[in-house]
Design a protein around this motif. Structure first.
Motif, PDB file in Angstrom:
ATOM      1  N   VAL A   1       1.717 -10.818 -32.670  1.00  0.00           N
ATOM      2  CA  VAL A   1       3.061 -11.399 -32.795  1.00  0.00           C
ATOM      3  C   VAL A   1       4.088 -10.391 -32.296  1.00  0.00           C
ATOM      4  N   ALA A   2       3.941  -9.130 -32.715  1.00  0.00           N
ATOM      5  CA  ALA A   2       4.876  -8.080 -32.294  1.00  0.00           C
ATOM      6  C   ALA A   2       4.809  -7.841 -30.791  1.00  0.00           C
ATOM      7  N   ASP A   3       3.652  -8.108 -30.195  1.00  0.00           N
ATOM      8  CA  ASP A   3       3.512  -7.954 -28.745  1.00  0.00           C
ATOM      9  C   ASP A   3       4.093  -9.143 -27.982  1.00  0.00           C
ATOM     10  N   GLY A   4       4.575 -10.151 -28.728  1.00  0.00           N
ATOM     11  CA  GLY A   4       5.260 -11.284 -28.097  1.00  0.00           C
ATOM     12  C   GLY A   4       4.386 -12.471 -27.761  1.00  0.00           C
ATOM     13  N   LEU A   5       3.155 -12.513 -28.253  1.00  0.00           N
ATOM     14  CA  LEU A   5       2.271 -13.632 -27.950  1.00  0.00           C
ATOM     15  C   LEU A   5       2.647 -14.847 -28.790  1.00  0.00           C
ATOM     16  N   SER A   6       2.506 -16.025 -28.203  1.00  0.00           N
ATOM     17  CA  SER A   6       2.739 -17.286 -28.920  1.00  0.00           C
ATOM     18  C   SER A   6       1.521 -17.579 -29.793  1.00  0.00           C
ATOM     19  N   ASN A   7       1.642 -18.578 -30.668  1.00  0.00           N
ATOM     20  CA  ASN A   7       0.503 -18.963 -31.512  1.00  0.00           C
ATOM     21  C   ASN A   7      -0.694 -19.366 -30.651  1.00  0.00           C
TER      22      ASN A   7
ATOM     23  N   ILE B   1      -2.266 -16.295 -29.168  1.00  0.00           N
ATOM     24  CA  ILE B   1      -3.007 -15.558 -30.212  1.00  0.00           C
ATOM     25  C   ILE B   1      -4.340 -16.251 -30.465  1.00  0.00           C
ATOM     26  N   ALA B   2      -4.326 -17.590 -30.514  1.00  0.00           N
ATOM     27  CA  ALA B   2      -5.571 -18.346 -30.733  1.00  0.00           C
ATOM     28  C   ALA B   2      -6.567 -18.040 -29.617  1.00  0.00           C
ATOM     29  N   GLU B   3      -6.095 -18.031 -28.381  1.00  0.00           N
ATOM     30  CA  GLU B   3      -6.988 -17.751 -27.239  1.00  0.00           C
ATOM     31  C   GLU B   3      -7.487 -16.307 -27.278  1.00  0.00           C
ATOM     32  N   GLU B   4      -6.602 -15.368 -27.623  1.00  0.00           N
ATOM     33  CA  GLU B   4      -6.954 -13.941 -27.666  1.00  0.00           C
ATOM     34  C   GLU B   4      -7.990 -13.630 -28.745  1.00  0.00           C
ATOM     35  N   THR B   5      -7.892 -14.344 -29.876  1.00  0.00           N
ATOM     36  CA  THR B   5      -8.752 -14.039 -31.032  1.00  0.00           C
ATOM     37  C   THR B   5      -9.895 -15.032 -31.206  1.00  0.00           C
ATOM     38  N   PHE B   6      -9.983 -16.020 -30.314  1.00  0.00           N
ATOM     39  CA  PHE B   6     -11.027 -17.048 -30.368  1.00  0.00           C
ATOM     40  C   PHE B   6     -10.974 -17.826 -31.687  1.00  0.00           C
ATOM     41  N   MET B   7      -9.762 -18.155 -32.124  1.00  0.00           N
ATOM     42  CA  MET B   7      -9.563 -18.964 -33.322  1.00  0.00           C
ATOM     43  C   MET B   7      -8.873 -20.258 -32.928  1.00  0.00           C
ATOM     44  N   SER B   8      -8.921 -21.209 -33.837  1.00  0.00           N
ATOM     45  CA  SER B   8      -8.180 -22.445 -33.600  1.00  0.00           C
ATOM     46  C   SER B   8      -6.698 -22.191 -33.876  1.00  0.00           C
ATOM     47  N   LEU B   9      -5.861 -23.045 -33.329  1.00  0.00           N
ATOM     48  CA  LEU B   9      -4.429 -22.929 -33.561  1.00  0.00           C
ATOM     49  C   LEU B   9      -4.099 -23.085 -35.044  1.00  0.00           C
TER      50      LEU B   9
END
Length: 191
Positions: free
Chosen positions: A142-148, A151-159
């Motif tokens: 979040v601090a790096d400016g990523l959207s939800n 973040i989901a794509e980066e961490t392999f989680m669902s939205l």
């Protein structure tokens, strides 16, 4: 209205003279020979009738200033002070009012600001320490400016899972939006 009751050539001599004359205020040179002004001030403050101490110095340095104040000095003045201002400073210290050379006041303000920054960083680090590793990772993103979605794509989680983690982060950090989460992370980083 000011009587000079004694003068001393060393730290030891100043302690001895103060024990004989019980002055209300002692002016001491930072670079005095012998035990030095810091130790002499500490000894004076532990005496039966402790005087108020004022440090005189020819240079304004953070180290001398803060050591003098930590030792209990009620004032810190530069030697270029004129006699009228010096007498006024002695009167103020005698009345219980601390006094600092204007140049020294700037150093104190800078130090307080620096300590405030460190305090805010420590507080942020303590709050972030209450997060799980996954929550901390999301807060960092979040601090790096990523959207939800990012973040989901980066961490392999669902939205939906990202949103659940963000809700938990908000509760744990006592924040209510992404900007406040990001601010907390940035403070913890020391930026």
């Amino acid at each position: 209205g000011i009587d000079v009751v004694a003068s001393a050539l060393s730290g030891e001599d100043s302690v001895e003279q103060a024990g004989l004359h019980f002055p209300d205020v002692v002016l001491m040179d930072i670079r005095m020979p012998g035990i030095g002004r810091i130790e002499a001030t500490q000894r004076l403050l532990n005496s039966v009738r402790p005087p108020k101490g004022v440090s005189l110095t020819s240079m304004s340095s953070d180290d001398h200033l803060f050591r003098a104040l930590e030792a209990g000095a009620a004032g810190y003045l530069l030697k270029d002070i004129g006699p009228v201002d010096l007498a006024a400073a002695v009167r103020k210290v005698h009345a219980g009012e601390p006094i600092l050379a204007p140049q020294s006041m700037r150093q104190v303000i800078a130090k307080v600001r620096s300590n405030s920054d460190h305090r805010l960083q420590r507080e942020a680090l303590e709050l972030l320490a209450g997060l799980t590793d996954r929550e901390r990772q999301i807060a960092e993103l979040v601090a790096d400016g990523l959207s939800n979605q990012e973040i989901a794509e980066e961490t392999f989680m669902s939205l939906a899972t990202v949103k659940t983690h963000l809700n938990r982060i908000n509760v744990k950090l006592d924040t209510n939006n992404r900007v406040r989460i990001a601010t907390m992370v940035v403070r913890a980083r020391g930026h």
